[in-house]
Design a protein around this motif. Structure first.
Motif, short mmCIF file in Angstrom:
data_model
loop_
_atom_site.label_atom_id
_atom_site.label_comp_id
_atom_site.label_asym_id
_atom_site.label_seq_id
_atom_site.Cartn_x
_atom_site.Cartn_y
_atom_site.Cartn_z
N ALA A 1 1.81 7.01 -0.79
CA ALA A 1 0.79 5.96 -0.67
C ALA A 1 0.43 5.48 -2.08
N MET A 2 0.49 4.18 -2.27
CA MET A 2 0.12 3.59 -3.56
C MET A 2 -0.28 2.14 -3.32
N THR B 1 0.80 -1.23 0.00
CA THR B 1 0.00 0.00 0.00
C THR B 1 0.83 1.27 0.00
N ASN B 2 2.16 1.17 0.01
CA ASN B 2 2.97 2.39 -0.05
C ASN B 2 4.36 2.07 -0.58
N LEU B 3 5.04 3.12 -1.04
CA LEU B 3 6.41 3.02 -1.53
C LEU B 3 7.28 3.97 -0.72
N ARG B 4 8.46 3.49 -0.32
CA ARG B 4 9.39 4.33 0.42
C ARG B 4 10.71 4.38 -0.34
N PHE B 5 11.29 5.56 -0.42
CA PHE B 5 12.55 5.78 -1.11
C PHE B 5 13.49 6.52 -0.17
N GLY B 6 14.77 6.13 -0.16
CA GLY B 6 15.74 6.86 0.64
C GLY B 6 17.11 6.82 -0.01
N GLU C 1 -4.12 -3.33 -5.58
CA GLU C 1 -5.33 -2.96 -6.31
C GLU C 1 -5.01 -2.50 -7.73
N ARG C 2 -3.97 -1.68 -7.86
CA ARG C 2 -3.67 -1.12 -9.17
C ARG C 2 -3.19 -2.18 -10.16
#
Length: 313
Positions: A32-33, A13-18, A37-38
């Motif tokens: 949030a993604m 349900t989400n993507l994190r980048f660092g 579902e997509r």
């Protein structure tokens, strides 16, 4: 200037980048993604794969504005990841079977990419934290409680994938024969009882009501019987599964992360009790289990550090 590596932690349900300079995060981005579902709505493999590539590329380009020189990318993705960077299957994100994500993203961004299972990457991030306290540590078991239940094992300082990318898929151990149907195709998997959705299902079975895990946690803290029972179910099945894993791997350190670990106070002590009661007596007091590092960066840090280790070798 030292080399910079981008870590990406892909959740359901989400993507994190660092962006990391060694183990220090110097720039980050979170969005949030709902990929589950997509990708389901995409309806076919090609469209789902393109959706994933565009989502990852979007985060990369956003952070590249702050950090123009990114030398490599580590991607932590839920599912079965092979040694050559192919996503064999992602049980919680449909239409991604046999997806050569590592090479496709490398070609799209023209930056070297290292693909790793999300729990393995988080395990590596947690192992890095453990090594700051115990430099002689060589192994660690990690279990991530979120959209699904992921497992990672660090052995000899490196993640253990197995021969086909499916090692430590603890979430798909059968804990209730003939139980709840799982996205992997089997029934009664741990994931259906110890994940966020598993917690919701346990609460629903008792009350007939849907509730967000955060609400269930608050109810448990207020001594609500149905919420307490839902967390007890989680702890019972997770403790049993981890005890069996310990019998096979003989590892002394376990860390529990993922979104549900924020509710550790609701199930941590019961989990310790269940783990101990299911252990071989000789091993009962040898295993340390604790909530993971509270900075919520284990996945992205682990992905970035793995990319750095692999690409600079």
């Amino acid at each position: 200037m030292s080399s910079l590596y981008l870590g990406v932690d892909v959740g359901g349900t989400n993507l994190r980048f660092g962006v990391f300079d060694a183990a220090q995060c110097i720039a980050s981005y979170r969005t949030a993604m709902n990929l589950r579902e997509r990708c389901a709505q995409a309806g076919e493999a090609a469209a789902a794969q393109q959706l994933v590539l565009e989502a990852l590329a979007g985060g990369y380009h956003r952070l590249r504005q702050q950090c123009p020189q990114i030398d490599g990318i580590g991607v932590a993705f839920p599912g079965f990841v092979t040694a050559d960077g192919v996503l064999r299957q992602s049980p919680n994100i449909p239409h991604l079977e046999d997806f050569a994500l590592e090479s496709a993203l490398t070609e799209a961004l023209q930056v070297p990419v290292v693909l790793e299972n999300d729990a393995n990457a988080a395990a590596f991030g947690e192992f890095w934290s453990l090594r700051q306290e115990r430099p002689d540590a060589t192994s660690l078991i990690y279990v991530g409680l979120g959209t699904g239940v992921g497992g990672g094992w660090i052995q000899g300082g490196r993640p253990w994938r197995g021969e086909d990318g499916a090692a430590m898929e603890i979430g798909h151990l059968t804990v209730v024969p003939g139980g709840r149907r799982c996205g992997c195709g089997n029934q009664g998997c741990l994931e259906q009882y110890a994940s966020a959705q598993g917690l919701i299902s346990s609460y629903l079975e008792t009350t007939g009501m849907n509730a967000d895990p955060k609400i269930i946690a608050q109810l448990a803290q207020d001594e609500n019987p149905a919420a307490l029972r839902a967390f007890q179910t989680l702890a019972e099945h997770l403790g049993q599964a981890l005890a069996h894993v310990i019998k096979v791997l003989d590892c002394r350190q376990i860390r529990v992360g993922g979104g549900l670990s924020a509710a550790w106070d609701c199930f941590g002590e019961e989990l310790r009790t269940q783990l101990r009661s299911n252990m071989i007596p000789a091993l009962q007091d040898t295993v340390e289990i604790a909530a993971g590092n509270g900075d919520d960066e284990a996945g992205v840090r682990g992905a970035a550090l793995l990319a750095r280790e692999v690409l600079s070798a």
